[in-house]
Scaffold this active site. Structure first.
Site, short mmCIF file in Angstrom:
data_model
loop_
_atom_site.label_atom_id
_atom_site.label_comp_id
_atom_site.label_asym_id
_atom_site.label_seq_id
_atom_site.Cartn_x
_atom_site.Cartn_y
_atom_site.Cartn_z
CD GLU A 95 -3.07 -1.03 2.17
OE1 GLU A 95 -4.24 -1.20 1.83
OE2 GLU A 95 -2.73 -0.82 3.35
CB CYS A 112 3.04 7.69 3.06
SG CYS A 112 3.53 6.52 4.33
CB CYS A 119 7.13 -4.68 8.55
SG CYS A 119 8.43 -3.95 9.57
CB CYS A 123 5.67 -2.13 15.94
SG CYS A 123 7.37 -1.74 15.49
CB CYS A 126 2.40 -1.43 13.45
SG CYS A 126 2.61 -1.30 11.67
CB CYS A 348 0.65 6.88 11.34
SG CYS A 348 2.36 6.68 11.51
S1 SF4 Z 1 5.69 0.39 12.80
FE1 SF4 Z 1 4.95 -1.30 11.51
S2 SF4 Z 1 5.92 -0.98 9.50
FE2 SF4 Z 1 7.05 0.28 11.00
S3 SF4 Z 1 8.75 -1.03 11.70
FE3 SF4 Z 1 7.06 -1.36 13.16
S4 SF4 Z 1 5.94 -3.15 12.34
FE4 SF4 Z 1 7.26 -2.37 10.69
#
Ligand code: SF4
Length: 356
Positions: A95, A112, A119, A123, A126, A348
């Site tokens: 995306e 963006c 990823c 996190c 996220c 975000c």
């Molecule tokens: S915030 Fe999301 S995209 Fe960014 S490093 Fe952490 S897991 Fe990966």
């Protein structure tokens, strides 16, 4: 000859395109024409390149291709933010989000971009981190996000006043410092004044704390802005929210940032996602001030955008203001980021694609 054996032109710089033209028995200026069609006009079909003779276009088409990612889906927010679902050549999907800088939708935009498919950092708050990490994106796939988004924008906004992408932030899917070589190459291509013409100072690389990558970035001769996603100012909480903290705890991370600032002479920005009843207490503000103040850095507060299936909540505006006031009173340069695209899951931490 199938497309696998053809040469990808997207992602080449002007010199490389000139060399390609020469390899086809053509003068160097044909390479410069290709460069202009691709990076200024967002063209992926040789047949649209009207100032190149038809038989040469055919020859180029036999030997090369230009794979601007396909936009499979587009959602438009009430505030004009556009979220694109894009597909790469190998069918992997990512995306990309286009954010208007003002209410004038024919004006300037910030893009963006994603740097990875998924990823690996996971996190806790996220949406991307909850999915499966698949692979790094290559430079041409990163630049292709800009060309593909701009092409869509030009098609949709049929207005003589040209909309412009004037800023690029590496804040989409993925950790850009885990894919530094391709990210740097994409920046060099976007920065070329004969093509996309994006000034390096208009580019931000955002990291969740890849300390080793920060040190490597400091060695690159770039004028980009570094944004560090802090999200917690003590190791215990940060281990929970941003698991890379277990590998690079705050002391290591801050030492890397200090080296970066000394080497590059550039300030960094700290991003801080505000999670209700998790990281916005008085003690959190004091801990953050201790870490950030010596670096004269800016702090960007981002009230959390809720993600389905995760337990974190967005704080109410009075708590946001209270935390802001504490930080300001402690002497930090602090701002609250305006939210864009929350209604289309483009804000975000909300980007996610199911693996295919
Ligand atoms: S915030 Fe999301 S995209 Fe960014 S490093 Fe952490 S897991 Fe990966």
């Amino acid at each position: 000859m199938n497309s696998v054996e053809k040469i990808e032109l997207l992602g080449m710089n002007m010199l490389e395109m000139e060399d390609f033209a020469v390899s086809q028995g053509q003068p160097r200026f044909r390479g410069r024409q290709l460069h202009r069609w691709i990076y200024i006009k967002d063209t992926s079909s040789f047949y649209e390149m009207s100032d190149i003779p038809r038989e040469i276009r055919q020859q180029f088409d036999d030997k090369a291709f230009i794979s601007i990612p396909r936009v499979l889906k587009q959602r438009v927010s009430e505030d004009g933010t556009r979220k694109f679902l894009m597909e790469m050549n190998d069918k992997k999907r990512i995306e990309t989000v286009l954010i208007p800088q003002s209410a004038n939708l024919n004006g300037r935009y910030t893009l963006c971009v994603s740097s990875q498919v998924g990823c690996p950092f996971r996190c806790a708050f996220c949406a991307t981190g909850q999915g499966v990490f698949q692979r790094n994106l290559s430079a041409h796939e990163i630049v292709g996000q800009l060309l593909g988004s701009r092409r869509e924008l030009r098609r949709r906004l049929k207005n003589p006043q040209e909309p412009l992408i004037t800023n690029v932030v590496f804040m989409g899917m993925g950790e850009p410092l885990l894919n530094l070589a391709q990210v740097v190459r994409s920046i060099q291509i976007m920065n070329d004044p004969r093509g996309i013409q994006l000034g390096q100072r208009h580019i931000t690389i955002s990291t969740c704390g890849e300390a080793h990558g920060i040190l490597r970035l400091a060695e690159e001769d770039l004028q980009v802005t570094l944004a560090v996603s802090l999200h917690a100012a003590d190791d215990q909480l940060r281990d929970e929210l941003v698991p890379i903290n277990k590998k690079y705890p705050l002391e290591t991370l801050m030492a890397a940032i200090k080296t970066y600032v000394e080497k590059t002479g550039r300030r960094v920005t700290f991003e801080y996602i505000m999670l209700d009843e998790v990281n916005i207490g008085r003690k959190d503000a004091e801990n953050m001030a201790k870490l950030v103040k010596p670096l004269l850095a800016n702090v960007n507060l981002i009230p959390y955008n809720e993600v389905g299936g995760l337990l974190y909540r967005k704080p109410d505006p009075s708590r946001v203001k209270q935390f802001y006031n504490w930080l300001a009173a402690l002497g930090l340069n602090v701002s609250i980021r305006e939210e864009h695209g929350g209604d289309i899951e483009a804000a975000c931490g909300q980007l996610a694609v199911k693996p295919n």
